[in-house]
Design an enzyme around this catalytic site. Structure first.
Site, PDB file in Angstrom:
ATOM      1  N   ASP A  89       0.865  -1.168   0.000  1.00 58.49           N
ATOM      2  CA  ASP A  89       0.000   0.000   0.000  1.00 58.49           C
ATOM      3  C   ASP A  89       0.913   1.234   0.000  1.00 58.49           C
ATOM      4  O   ASP A  89       2.062   1.170   0.435  1.00 58.49           O
ATOM      5  CB  ASP A  89      -0.905  -0.052   1.234  1.00 58.49           C
ATOM      6  CG  ASP A  89      -2.044   0.939   1.113  1.00 58.49           C
ATOM      7  OD1 ASP A  89      -2.107   1.652   0.104  1.00 58.49           O
ATOM      8  OD2 ASP A  89      -2.866   0.993   2.040  1.00 58.49           O
ATOM      9  N   ASP A 271      -8.357  -6.968   0.593  1.00 62.49           N
ATOM     10  CA  ASP A 271      -7.483  -7.127   1.762  1.00 62.49           C
ATOM     11  C   ASP A 271      -8.223  -6.562   2.943  1.00 62.49           C
ATOM     12  O   ASP A 271      -9.067  -5.665   2.784  1.00 62.49           O
ATOM     13  CB  ASP A 271      -6.164  -6.364   1.603  1.00 62.49           C
ATOM     14  CG  ASP A 271      -6.322  -4.905   1.991  1.00 62.49           C
ATOM     15  OD1 ASP A 271      -6.928  -4.147   1.210  1.00 62.49           O
ATOM     16  OD2 ASP A 271      -5.886  -4.519   3.103  1.00 62.49           O
ATOM     17  N   CYS A 309     -13.338 -27.439   8.504  1.00 65.61           N
ATOM     18  CA  CYS A 309     -12.111 -26.704   8.184  1.00 65.61           C
ATOM     19  C   CYS A 309     -10.904 -27.639   8.209  1.00 65.61           C
ATOM     20  O   CYS A 309     -10.775 -28.495   9.076  1.00 65.61           O
ATOM     21  CB  CYS A 309     -11.935 -25.565   9.188  1.00 65.61           C
ATOM     22  SG  CYS A 309     -10.444 -24.592   8.916  1.00 65.61           S
ATOM     23  N   CYS A 311      -7.727 -26.432   8.316  1.00 68.98           N
ATOM     24  CA  CYS A 311      -6.567 -25.624   8.707  1.00 68.98           C
ATOM     25  C   CYS A 311      -5.727 -26.374   9.740  1.00 68.98           C
ATOM     26  O   CYS A 311      -6.183 -27.326  10.373  1.00 68.98           O
ATOM     27  CB  CYS A 311      -7.010 -24.259   9.245  1.00 68.98           C
ATOM     28  SG  CYS A 311      -7.409 -24.205  11.000  1.00 68.98           S
ATOM     29  N   CYS A 314      -7.571 -26.596  13.187  1.00 70.76           N
ATOM     30  CA  CYS A 314      -8.756 -27.471  13.240  1.00 70.76           C
ATOM     31  C   CYS A 314      -8.394 -28.943  13.084  1.00 70.76           C
ATOM     32  O   CYS A 314      -9.094 -29.807  13.600  1.00 70.76           O
ATOM     33  CB  CYS A 314      -9.769 -27.064  12.176  1.00 70.76           C
ATOM     34  SG  CYS A 314     -10.618 -25.523  12.587  1.00 70.76           S
ATOM     35  N   HIS A 340      -6.318 -19.803  11.923  1.00 69.40           N
ATOM     36  CA  HIS A 340      -7.602 -20.326  11.466  1.00 69.40           C
ATOM     37  C   HIS A 340      -8.346 -19.309  10.604  1.00 69.40           C
ATOM     38  O   HIS A 340      -8.851 -19.639   9.533  1.00 69.40           O
ATOM     39  CB  HIS A 340      -8.474 -20.735  12.663  1.00 69.40           C
ATOM     40  CG  HIS A 340      -9.893 -21.011  12.261  1.00 69.40           C
ATOM     41  ND1 HIS A 340     -10.282 -22.213  11.723  1.00 69.40           N
ATOM     42  CD2 HIS A 340     -11.002 -20.221  12.255  1.00 69.40           C
ATOM     43  CE1 HIS A 340     -11.569 -22.166  11.423  1.00 69.40           C
ATOM     44  NE2 HIS A 340     -12.024 -20.966  11.735  1.00 69.40           N
TER      45      HIS A 340
END
Lengths: 376, 376
Positions: A89, A271, A309, A311, A314, A340
């Site tokens: 940015d 974002d 999930c 991830c 998880c 997560h």
């Protein structure tokens, strides 16, 4: 560098190539403002949560540790050891939202650092020099940000200034990337559209900056005070004037539902600090809605945050354990939660892309748009 | 369950088998007081830093989240998802160092929780019940801790009480592990030797508790105010009275140099919060001494924390990046530092074991004993 693969209504399935790899869009960029993901995630972890593009910030890295230091360390990719695409940015929004004693002039902005109060000047050339030092793949134009609500005349002036600054940005970045010692000679500039919620100003500004034929365009100055529907309406009004063959990036947005609605309105890049910030407060995304893991009801819950999930959290840890980590203020609680939530956001984008590929995006939206933002 | 493999002077190379795996000794146990390693390290990370034994705390886990909750979640191994050996401290030391309004009676200790002030009573039976609920492989005896300096008569009384409590601990744990629903039927009890720096009291107490023929013995009540040399002398005096065929655990010790010196004096097990705590303050161990990563001189240092270190941080990240993370207060700084320091400690133990295997422990001590603790 952007290739539109498929459309469903205004929703776009595409890909965008950068010197550090090709990005499948729509995409959510994972925010590492200070060259690190809040919550103790490393560049390796970014890979584990399915991140495609890392986003860092010009203003923050200029203040600490300094962009020349990062240049001397080989640029941001080498410094943080992330070898995928990076977008930086421009600093415009952070000067607007963080810095104090801000004075906006035609040459740029005079302000005081939010860290140590020291005087800093940043204009289009400075922002480009800093981003060239960081060596991101995608640099963002230095823009004059306005909050909402704002006077039409002030917004108009800011738009005009942003357009003038954009030409200076283009010239400056061109010069920096052409240098022999450029950190990333393939670095490109994306313009930023402004105009608050005045549709005609948005369109007028877009037409102006579109003529510069930049490789990408961002929509700035939204999600800064207007209602969600004003935001959607503004994007809808603007969309027909954005070049079809360039990616569109809606800055700082948003909730899962915001993303679904804005993909429908033709946005490709997103974002937001929200998944990481919410995670640090124990608010965790699931495919049924947002849970607060600190709730008593999870004290003895042996299941994962979300049974669907995949991830790293998880797959291994229980709600009970995560709640315990929050209650006794272990840093591991933050790490697990951010991990997560970022994985969830990146998965959401993958599901969106799959739905677009299958021509089933509208069904996907109907199934999830109302569910994902609600607290359960 | 302890097998002495080799001796060099009083230094011992051995192994200790538990229901969750065999431990190569000398070993440093990695401290996860509240069922989590400070600095955001998970059970997976423990594996990555070479941890053999995880250590958690009876007192802390009783207070939060409660040992019955952990029992209901399947015990500490299932709760934190660490499947290697776990040792639990008995709570005796934490009541002594953390709790307020402490009243020591023959039946046990009345005190207030350091978290919410609530009244708690813990005696030998309670400590054993809690540790049985946690299901650690090695439970520690509930002891009456004393600081140093302390009156000889007070130390003597505490030793006698600790010896009486030990018999109650043994009986209680025996009962708990024999139950059909025991979390870990293979859980064993280690005794704790007390006696401050009064060698004769230490020896007398050791003789008494040795007769119970427990599978391991800890040396408690050191590193609580005495000089390092008083500590070493006490261990030297005590060592001949500790059973040869049982592991010896020096509680809460210490610096790398302390560990080298105490291995020389016959100690097999160590634990200390120091590597994690020092890491969180930016003090990082290297094979040349301790560096403060926050120092200006590391701002542009592209090298790893230690060029000889194979930890996940040193293999990938620079001193420059790590210093930046500290300066802008990113949690990732803590994670990286703790990860490195624990890996360093575990490597140190591995090198100690290798030196013992090769019969070169004295040379190893000469090469490192003066180096590792110094600030460079």
């Amino acid at each position: 560098m952007y290739k539109l693969l498929k459309k469903e209504g205004n929703a776009r399935r595409g890909e965008y190539s950068t010197p550090h790899g090709t990005v499948q869009t729509p995409v959510f960029m994972n925010v590492g403002t200070q060259a690190a993901i809040k919550g103790g995630l490393s560049a390796e972890d970014l890979g584990r949560v399915g991140c495609q593009v890392e986003l860092s910030n010009t203003y923050h890295l200029h203040v600490r540790p300094g962009d020349t230091l990062i240049r001397d360390m080989g640029g941001l990719h080498a410094f943080m050891r992330w070898d995928g695409p990076i977008l930086t940015d421009s600093g415009g929004f952070q000067i607007f939202s963080l810095a104090s004693l801000r004075k906006i002039k035609e040459e740029g902005v005079y302000f005081n650092s939010h860290v140590d109060g020291r005087h800093i000047f940043m204009g289009p050339e400075e922002s480009m020099r800093i981003q060239a030092n960081l060596g991101s793949g995608i640099a963002l134009a230095f823009d004059a940000c306005v909050g909402i609500p704002a006077e039409r005349s002030y917004v108009k002036d800011s738009c005009d200034r942003t357009a003038r600054w954009l030409e200076r940005c283009r010239a400056a970045l061109h010069e920096y990337t052409a240098r022999e010692d450029a950190v990333n000679p393939g670095q490109v500039l994306w313009g930023i559209n402004q105009g608050a919620v005045f549709h005609d100003l948005r369109i007028e500004h877009m037409k102006k900056i579109r003529d510069l034929d930049l490789p990408g365009y961002a929509i700035g100055g939204l999600a800064v005070g207007e209602s969600t529907w004003e935001m959607y309406d503004t994007i809808e009004a603007l969309e027909p004037y954005m070049p079809v063959d360039r990616p569109r990036y809606l800055m700082g947005v948003g909730t899962p539902c915001n993303i679904l609605e804005c993909v429908r309105r033709g946005v490709d890049f997103f974002d937001c600090v929200m998944p990481a910030r919410n995670g640090r407060h124990g608010h965790l995304y699931t495919w049924e809605g947002v849970i607060n893991i600190k709730n008593e009801k999870y004290a003895r819950d042996e299941g994962p945050i979300d049974p669907l999930c995949q991830c790293p959290v998880c797959r291994r840890y229980s709600r009970s354990y995560l709640r315990h980590l929050f209650k006794c203020e272990e840093i591991l609680a933050l790490r697990f939660s951010v991990m997560h939530n970022l994985f969830f956001y990146n998965s959401l984008m993958e599901k969106i892309r799959n739905a677009l590929d299958a021509g089933e995006y509208e069904e996907f939206c109907r199934a999830y748009a109302e569910k994902l933002d609600r607290r359960i």
